[in-house]
Scaffold this active site. Structure first.
Site, PDB file in Angstrom:
ATOM      1  N   PRO A  92       0.826  -1.221   0.000  1.00 56.32           N
ATOM      2  CA  PRO A  92       0.000   0.000   0.000  1.00 56.32           C
ATOM      3  C   PRO A  92       0.858   1.269   0.000  1.00 56.32           C
ATOM      4  CG  PRO A  92      -0.184  -1.162   2.113  1.00 56.32           C
ATOM      5  CD  PRO A  92       0.622  -2.035   1.195  1.00 56.32           C
ATOM      6  N   ARG A  98      -4.317  -7.931 -20.708  1.00 54.17           N
ATOM      7  CA  ARG A  98      -5.188  -7.361 -21.744  1.00 54.17           C
ATOM      8  C   ARG A  98      -4.412  -6.534 -22.762  1.00 54.17           C
ATOM      9  NH1 ARG A  98     -10.407  -6.781 -20.658  1.00 54.17           N
ATOM     10  NH2 ARG A  98     -10.516  -4.725 -21.615  1.00 54.17           N
TER      11      ARG A  98
HETATM   12  N1  ADE Z   1      -1.056  -4.925   0.183  1.00 58.25           N
HETATM   13  C1  ADE Z   1      -1.966  -4.531   1.084  1.00 58.25           C
HETATM   14  N2  ADE Z   1      -2.713  -3.523   0.632  1.00 58.25           N
HETATM   15  C2  ADE Z   1      -2.285  -3.280  -0.653  1.00 58.25           C
HETATM   16  C3  ADE Z   1      -2.665  -2.373  -1.663  1.00 58.25           C
HETATM   17  N3  ADE Z   1      -3.641  -1.477  -1.488  1.00 58.25           N
HETATM   18  N4  ADE Z   1      -2.003  -2.411  -2.826  1.00 58.25           N
HETATM   19  C4  ADE Z   1      -0.998  -3.293  -3.012  1.00 58.25           C
HETATM   20  N5  ADE Z   1      -0.589  -4.167  -2.098  1.00 58.25           N
HETATM   21  C5  ADE Z   1      -1.228  -4.177  -0.916  1.00 58.25           C
END
Ligand code: ADE
Length: 247
Positions: free
Chosen positions: A88, A152
């Site tokens: 994230p 894709r």
């Molecule tokens: N791991 C946990 N949350 C995530 C997210 N939003 N994007 C990518 N990997 C993650």
């Protein structure tokens, strides 16, 4: 295009490669999805992939050795690859980023679990990617999102070469409204122009609706969109007339 996945849950990926567009692409050899268990790269009896954080605190941290051994083992076989960490904290995934990844030929995607990565893992990655500003319990779903969006774009995966181009986002605009039979449903009619057979008029209508929809739902996209002079005139006229809800 080859996707090598390092994950604690390889089974997560087996059904994806059997269904839909991605499934057909895999069956015809245009893409390859190989999921490897991170536990294969552990050396202790318990096949440990996480440990307590130095300095204390809650949660567990993904250990550096299995991840780096996995990356190195995969890099040691097959063609050159770019390494992607799902996190994230990463760069936000988008259509342009999907296009960039599709040009790489081979990706090694590391699916994070636990509270986070040992910071040293980051040294071995080319990309850190987030699929949105929310926290998931692991990187498997983000990896699947990337596999789908990137596949894709691989030549030959979509039937018509045009269909990837006209999708929402490809020209930086949202897609125009679509209709199929019946012509009327509970008093809601298909716009006359789509029934007219006049292809030039249909193209014009679609372009305008695409701009209207983008203006209404994602005005932030308009700044970067591929907009011609005629489109600008339409946009200005629309705003003068009272906004995207007007005709
Ligand atoms: N791991 C946990 N949350 C995530 C997210 N939003 N994007 C990518 N990997 C993650």
């Amino acid at each position: 295009m080859v996707f090598d996945i390092l994950t604690l849950f390889p089974e997560f990926f087996s059904s994806t490669v059997r269904h839909g567009v991605v499934g057909r692409a895999a069956a015809s050899g245009l893409i390859e999805v190989n999921a490897r268990s991170l536990r294969d790269y552990t050396e202790d009896r318990h096949r440990t992939t996480d440990d307590y954080p130095y300095g204390g605190g809650h949660g567990m941290v993904m250990k550096v050795e299995p991840v780096v051994k996995g990356i190195e083992a995969l890099k040691g076989s097959g063609g050159p690859a770019n390494v992607v960490l799902t996190t994230p904290q990463g760069r936000l995934f988008s259509q342009p980023l999907a296009e960039e990844l599709a040009s790489k030929g081979r990706l090694i995607i590391v699916c994070g679990r636990y509270e986070g990565y040992d910071e040293r893992i980051r040294e071995f990655a080319d990309y850190e990617i987030s699929i949105g500003d929310y926290v998931l319990s692991g990187g498997e779903i983000p990896a699947l999102v990337m596999i789908d969006a990137v596949s894709r774009l691989v030549p030959g995966v979509l039937g018509e070469p045009e269909s990837a181009k006209s999708d929402s986002f490809s020209r930086g605009l949202l897609e125009y409204p679509q209709y199929t039979r019946p012509e009327e449903f509970r008093g809601m009619r298909v716009p006359e122009v789509l029934l007219s057979g006049n292809h030039a008029e249909i193209e014009k209508w679609r372009r305008k609706e695409s701009i209207r929809r983008t203006c209404l739902r994602r005005p932030d996209l308009l700044e970067k969109a591929d907009i011609a002079n005629g489109d600008r005139a339409f946009l200005e006229e629309m705003i003068k007339k009272g906004g995207p809800g007007s005709s």
